[in-house]
Design an enzyme around this catalytic site. Structure first.
Site, PDB file in Angstrom:
ATOM      1  N   TYR A  70       0.836  -1.203   0.000  1.00 41.75           N
ATOM      2  CA  TYR A  70       0.000   0.000   0.000  1.00 41.75           C
ATOM      3  C   TYR A  70       0.872   1.256   0.000  1.00 41.75           C
ATOM      4  CZ  TYR A  70      -2.873   3.606   2.358  1.00 41.75           C
ATOM      5  OH  TYR A  70      -3.497   4.778   2.729  1.00 41.75           O
ATOM      6  N   ASP A  96      -1.575  -6.333   9.524  1.00 46.60           N
ATOM      7  CA  ASP A  96      -2.645  -5.383   9.230  1.00 46.60           C
ATOM      8  C   ASP A  96      -3.780  -6.167   8.572  1.00 46.60           C
ATOM      9  OD1 ASP A  96      -4.358  -3.473   8.173  1.00 46.60           O
ATOM     10  OD2 ASP A  96      -2.751  -2.077   7.668  1.00 46.60           O
ATOM     11  N   ILE A 153      -6.976  -5.213   8.003  1.00 46.23           N
ATOM     12  CA  ILE A 153      -8.062  -4.278   7.718  1.00 46.23           C
ATOM     13  C   ILE A 153      -9.060  -4.832   6.701  1.00 46.23           C
ATOM     14  CG2 ILE A 153      -6.729  -3.087   5.941  1.00 46.23           C
ATOM     15  CD1 ILE A 153      -8.026  -0.476   6.806  1.00 46.23           C
ATOM     16  N   LYS A 209     -12.990  -0.691   5.747  1.00 45.25           N
ATOM     17  CA  LYS A 209     -13.165  -1.525   4.554  1.00 45.25           C
ATOM     18  C   LYS A 209     -14.321  -2.520   4.692  1.00 45.25           C
ATOM     19  CE  LYS A 209      -9.468   0.582   3.174  1.00 45.25           C
ATOM     20  NZ  LYS A 209      -9.563   1.704   2.217  1.00 45.25           N
TER      21      LYS A 209
END
Length: 463
Positions: A139, A224, A226, A266
């Site tokens: 990202y 992570d 998410i 998300k």
């Protein structure tokens, strides 16, 4: 600091957003504008959220048993967070993971989104001169989130398309050695699972490899997660906490060096609510992160509303199921549209995007050619997608394309535009090839005529 480029705001990932904002597509007002396919937002289930809000007016109007609690919520709240919300959040996190693992509210720290969670963790674990290893592609915002204010550095774990960009032991070790060559002390590895931008879940072998690696090096692991609630097809999502539990690593040193980041941005499609969290088994990290969370709190009103929503088990069960089905259907639409345009992508099972292979459309196998193609897609085709170079991909020609932040009709239009563009490139390339063939043919004729004339002249001279 805000004028330096270490935070990545000058990358093509963010520049594409700027171009979109200058000329945004609107079906009625601006039908020839740029379609935003560079934003990983989940807009497919707002009807479910709004339906719940309509059925629960007390939560929306900040009432408890029909009595207003507005004043209670408006006044100062402890930055540890509302107990009811923290309980609802950890239960929701467990539900997403099939209740294979559970979470303790005492180990949870609330933050203003995953951005804040990741930065807070780096502040807790590292300082200037320290490095965090990240698998590529990753990202683009991590260049800002992890480095900008902390002073830490990112050293990439180089992954390739040869094995679907999976992490390997040799790539991990190479990144560790590279950090040491740069005189950086490696403090940990950060992975996004499911992956942004790949849209894939990490395999059990990769997760075991990571646990072994951080155990051997005595460093931290940040997972992570998410996108954990966006996994719409097999293989199923496996949380790093599940791996630790299965390997019976509770109450070990590695147990305290693994940390999870989560957010509702998300899975619930609520990035504007700024709800993130750190989950850690290390009480020292929890204590430090809790103190630091005072710089980025989640509002009491947001916590109250979402605690009511997430505590409604009938709603969460229906939401998770329908969200998965809608994401899979929409991803299939994108993949089908890309195939019709002669474009393939990495096989994926999660996320709000696909990792698209446009290497065959490059004029050369270079990142300069990738940027040329990206600019044509943004300015001519009017689609904002994210080039692989902005995600630190080592191979030119890969792009991240989002599919969940627009209507089905808009996605259809985007695919029509892309198909027309690819056809024009094919025609241009064919015309170019025809010209080359014609020149080659004419050159052959010319060489033949020249040779014949030379032979004729020589023969005449001999006579």
């Amino acid at each position: 600091k805000v004028t330096c480029n270490s935070h990545g705001q000058d990358s093509s990932y963010f520049l594409g957003w700027q171009e979109y904002e200058k000329n945004p597509y609107d079906e009625v007002k601006n039908p020839k504008g740029i379609i935003q396919m560079g934003l990983a937002e989940n807009q497919l289930c707002f009807d479910l959220l709004e339906s719940w809000l309509a059925k629960n007016p007390d939560a929306v109007s900040f009432k408890r048993e029909e009595q207003s609690i507005f004043k209670e919520l408006a006044l100062f709240q402890d930055y540890h967070g509302l107990p009811a919300f923290k309980k609802a959040l950890v239960d929701f996190m467990a539900e997403i993971r099939g209740n294979k693992v559970s979470f303790d509210t005492d180990h949870l720290v609330l933050t203003a989104g995953a951005t804040s969670a990741n930065e807070t963790l780096i502040f807790c674990l590292a300082e200037k001169g320290d490095a965090i290893l990240l698998p590529t592609p990753y990202y683009p915002g991590f260049d800002r989130d992890l480095k900008w204010r902390t002073g830490a550095e990112i050293v990439p774990i180089q992954c390739s398309s040869s094995n679907g960009f999976q992490i390997t032991e040799s790539a991990l070790e190479a990144a560790y050695q590279e950090a040491q060559r740069k005189n950086l002390r490696v403090k940990g590895v950060l992975v996004t699972n499911p992956s942004n931008p790949l849209g894939t879940t990490m395999s059990r072998n990769e997760l075991d490899l990571l646990v072994n690696f951080v155990t051997d090096k005595e460093i931290h692991l940040i997972s992570d997660e998410i996108y954990s609630g966006t996994v719409f097809s097999s293989p199923a999502f496996v949380s790093i906490m599940e791996v630790l539990k299965d390997r019976k690593l509770e109450n070990t040193q590695v147990w305290e060096r693994v940390h999870v980041v989560y957010s509702l941005s998300k899975d619930l499609g609520l990035p504007g609510f700024r709800v993130g969290a750190i989950y850690s088994n290390d009480p020292i990290v929890v204590a430090a992160a809790t103190k630091m969370s005072s710089f980025g709190l989640v509002s009491s009103q947001t916590q109250y509303l979402l605690s009511a929503m997430l505590s409604d088990k009938k709603f969460t069960k229906e939401y998770i199921s329908k969200n998965h089905k809608r994401l899979q259907k929409r991803q299939n639409k994108l993949v089908s549209g890309l195939e019709k345009a002669g474009i393939s992508c990495l096989e994926s099972n999660a996320g709000l995007f696909c990792w698209v292979d446009m290497r065959h459309l490059l004029s050369s196998n270079t990142f300069e050619a990738e940027m040329e193609l990206w600019k044509r897609i943004v300015y001519d085709v009017k689609l904002n997608i994210s080039p692989g170079s902005s995600c630190h991909c080592t191979e030119p020609g890969w792009f991240r394309v989002c599919f969940a932040n627009m209507s089905e009709d808009t996605l259809k239009l985007a695919m029509q535009r892309l198909k027309s563009f690819v056809s024009s490139i094919t025609i241009d390339n064919q015309t170019h090839q025809d010209l080359k063939n014609m020149r080659k043919k004419n050159r052959t004729k010319w060489v033949f005529r020249l040779s014949f004339q030379s032979f004729h002249d020589r023969e005449q001279g001999e006579r």
